[in-house]
Structure formats: C-alpha cells, structure tokens
Design a protein around this motif. Structure first.
Motif, PDB file in Angstrom:
ATOM      1  N   LYS A 259       0.848  -1.198   0.000  1.00 58.05           N
ATOM      2  CA  LYS A 259       0.000   0.000   0.000  1.00 58.05           C
ATOM      3  C   LYS A 259       0.882   1.246   0.000  1.00 58.05           C
ATOM      4  O   LYS A 259       1.886   1.286   0.703  1.00 58.05           O
ATOM      5  CB  LYS A 259      -0.876   0.037   1.253  1.00 58.05           C
TER       6      LYS A 259
ATOM      7  N   TYR B  85       0.708   5.814  -1.286  1.00 64.60           N
ATOM      8  CA  TYR B  85      -0.073   6.895  -1.870  1.00 64.60           C
ATOM      9  C   TYR B  85       0.844   7.807  -2.666  1.00 64.60           C
ATOM     10  O   TYR B  85       2.059   7.810  -2.492  1.00 64.60           O
ATOM     11  CB  TYR B  85      -0.863   7.674  -0.805  1.00 64.60           C
TER      12      TYR B  85
ATOM     13  N   ILE C 200       1.849   4.553 -13.131  1.00 62.45           N
ATOM     14  CA  ILE C 200       2.460   3.938 -11.953  1.00 62.45           C
ATOM     15  C   ILE C 200       3.049   2.588 -12.357  1.00 62.45           C
ATOM     16  O   ILE C 200       2.464   1.871 -13.167  1.00 62.45           O
ATOM     17  CB  ILE C 200       1.433   3.789 -10.800  1.00 62.45           C
TER      18      ILE C 200
ATOM     19  N   GLN D  57      -2.806   6.098 -14.577  1.00 61.60           N
ATOM     20  CA  GLN D  57      -3.596   6.538 -13.438  1.00 61.60           C
ATOM     21  C   GLN D  57      -5.081   6.566 -13.803  1.00 61.60           C
ATOM     22  O   GLN D  57      -5.928   6.201 -13.008  1.00 61.60           O
ATOM     23  CB  GLN D  57      -3.151   7.915 -12.984  1.00 61.60           C
TER      24      GLN D  57
ATOM     25  N   ASP E 151      -3.752  10.303  -4.301  1.00 58.71           N
ATOM     26  CA  ASP E 151      -4.205   8.985  -4.747  1.00 58.71           C
ATOM     27  C   ASP E 151      -3.734   7.909  -3.774  1.00 58.71           C
ATOM     28  O   ASP E 151      -2.610   7.980  -3.268  1.00 58.71           O
ATOM     29  CB  ASP E 151      -3.615   8.662  -6.116  1.00 58.71           C
ATOM     30  N   ASN E 152      -4.572   6.918  -3.547  1.00 54.74           N
ATOM     31  CA  ASN E 152      -4.198   5.729  -2.782  1.00 54.74           C
ATOM     32  C   ASN E 152      -4.058   4.572  -3.756  1.00 54.74           C
ATOM     33  O   ASN E 152      -4.865   4.435  -4.686  1.00 54.74           O
ATOM     34  CB  ASN E 152      -5.276   5.373  -1.743  1.00 54.74           C
ATOM     35  N   TRP E 153      -3.061   3.746  -3.518  1.00 50.73           N
ATOM     36  CA  TRP E 153      -2.778   2.607  -4.391  1.00 50.73           C
ATOM     37  C   TRP E 153      -2.589   1.352  -3.544  1.00 50.73           C
ATOM     38  O   TRP E 153      -2.047   1.421  -2.453  1.00 50.73           O
ATOM     39  CB  TRP E 153      -1.496   2.841  -5.186  1.00 50.73           C
TER      40      TRP E 153
ATOM     41  N   TYR F 291       6.589   6.471 -10.237  1.00 50.01           N
ATOM     42  CA  TYR F 291       5.431   7.262 -10.639  1.00 50.01           C
ATOM     43  C   TYR F 291       5.926   8.307 -11.624  1.00 50.01           C
ATOM     44  O   TYR F 291       6.908   9.009 -11.356  1.00 50.01           O
ATOM     45  CB  TYR F 291       4.834   7.931  -9.399  1.00 50.01           C
TER      46      TYR F 291
ATOM     47  N   ILE G  55      -3.292  -3.677  -9.594  1.00 50.59           N
ATOM     48  CA  ILE G  55      -3.159  -2.434  -8.833  1.00 50.59           C
ATOM     49  C   ILE G  55      -4.555  -1.844  -8.679  1.00 50.59           C
ATOM     50  O   ILE G  55      -5.268  -1.642  -9.668  1.00 50.59           O
ATOM     51  CB  ILE G  55      -2.241  -1.418  -9.533  1.00 50.59           C
TER      52      ILE G  55
ATOM     53  N   HIS H 190      -6.754   1.445  -7.416  1.00 45.45           N
ATOM     54  CA  HIS H 190      -6.518   2.882  -7.389  1.00 45.45           C
ATOM     55  C   HIS H 190      -7.744   3.608  -6.828  1.00 45.45           C
ATOM     56  O   HIS H 190      -8.876   3.262  -7.132  1.00 45.45           O
ATOM     57  CB  HIS H 190      -6.241   3.373  -8.816  1.00 45.45           C
TER      58      HIS H 190
ATOM     59  N   TYR I  79      -8.752   7.850  -5.781  1.00 41.68           N
ATOM     60  CA  TYR I  79      -8.275   9.233  -5.708  1.00 41.68           C
ATOM     61  C   TYR I  79      -9.247  10.083  -4.898  1.00 41.68           C
ATOM     62  O   TYR I  79     -10.405   9.719  -4.698  1.00 41.68           O
ATOM     63  CB  TYR I  79      -8.050   9.828  -7.094  1.00 41.68           C
TER      64      TYR I  79
ATOM     65  N   TRP J   2     -12.690   2.180  -5.310  1.00 40.26           N
ATOM     66  CA  TRP J   2     -11.496   1.474  -5.808  1.00 40.26           C
ATOM     67  C   TRP J   2     -11.773   0.975  -7.205  1.00 40.26           C
ATOM     68  O   TRP J   2     -12.846   0.478  -7.504  1.00 40.26           O
ATOM     69  CB  TRP J   2     -11.163   0.285  -4.902  1.00 40.26           C
TER      70      TRP J   2
END
Length: 189
Positions: free
Chosen positions: A55, A57, A72, A95, A106-108, A129, A167, A169, A171, A188
C-alpha cells in the motif's frame, strides 16, 4: 513558390512536434510537484486466496493531472520464508481519468496472489510514478527498498511470478456541492 510552401510546412511541423515535447527544465519542475508517500506491506485473504499487498499513496500538484497522464509502475520481490524461493511480481498502469475537482492525492494497493509460495515476505520493491512522453516512461518520483535500481531487482531475481498481480486505485476529490466542500474518495478501481 511551391518549394517555399513545402519548406514552410516542414518548419511549422517541426515547431509543432518540438512544442509538444517536455524540456529537461519542465521535467525537473514536474519532479518537484510529485511524490510517493509511505509504503507498507501486509497480507490479506479473500475467497480462500491469500495475497501480498503493498500500500502507498501519491501526491501531485492538482493542475498537473489536467496536463499529463500519470503512470504507476510497481515491482516487488517476494521471498518464501519456508522454501527460500525468490521471485518478483510487476504491474504498471495509467492513473486514469480523475474528477474535475481532483485534489492530487491517490491511494494505491498492489495486490499479488501467493500462488505456489507458502510464506512470502516482501524483500525488495521499486515503486515508480511518472508520465509517458513520446512513448517513453519518465520517472518523476520513485521509492525503493533493499535495491538501488529496478534493473538490479529484476537482474538478481530473474523469476517472474506466474500469478497476475493487480493495482487498485482510489483518488480524492472535493465535493463542491457540499456545504464545506468536503474531500471524498472515489471507489477502488
């Protein structure tokens, strides 16, 4: 006269192509506006399938998302604590489109099924990134653990996992219709 028009057309086309390419100064300016936040790993289980999860961001200037398509790329080395098997998983994606009130956050989640590994542990990773410019990936921010380059990781660990990672994602954006313009996170994807 005809030759003069052709020469003018060639010059104008060259100016158009040159205007679209980023200069090294523009790339350096973008690097100052983009960063990768803290990275953590964990295990998860879903429908009796175990996964390794990385995890993190990303943060960028809000206006940059309107001008560029961000990309990413994540590469993770996994070592089975029981069998000592070492392999890597890699995944990359754009993205994607964001809301017009995008906040630049953003969270990934990079999710890798265990596959044949019994007790995997993340022993190295590279998170990059950046943007795609003239079909080339330009890294604007990266974080690594226990390696100095992506090439080092893939060279020392030549076995790629058969299982397909993914992945996820999410935001953040402002809800401008709300009283306080609260920050909302997208679903997500």
């Amino acid at each position: 006269m005809k030759r003069w028009y052709m020469l003018l057309l060639v010059v104008l086309a060259g100016c158009f192509v040159a205007a679209g390419a980023l200069t090294s100064d523009e790339i350096e300016d973008l690097k100052k506006k983009v960063k990768i936040g803290s990275i953590s790993d964990d295990e998860m289980e879903e429908d009796d399938v175990e996964y390794m999860q990385l995890k993190f961001y990303t943060i960028q200037d809000e206006d940059s998302a309107e001008e560029h398509s961000f990309y990413i790329k994540v590469t993770v080395e996994l070592t089975d604590k029981k069998t000592k098997t070492v392999c890597y998983a890699q995944f990359a994606r754009m993205q994607g489109a964001v809301d017009t009130e995008y906040t630049g956050e953003d969270n990934w989640e990079f999710v890798v099924p265990f596959g044949d590994l019994e007790k995997p542990k993340v022993t190295a990773y590279v998170v990059q990134y950046g943007i795609i410019e003239d079909k080339e990936f330009i890294v604007l921010a990266e974080q690594m653990d226990d390696v100095d380059t992506l090439e080092e990781l893939t060279t020392r660990t030549p076995t790629r996992m058969a299982e397909k990672p993914r992945i996820l994602h999410q935001y953040s954006y402002r809800d401008v219709g709300s009283e306080n313009e609260e920050i909302i996170q997208s679903m997500w994807e």
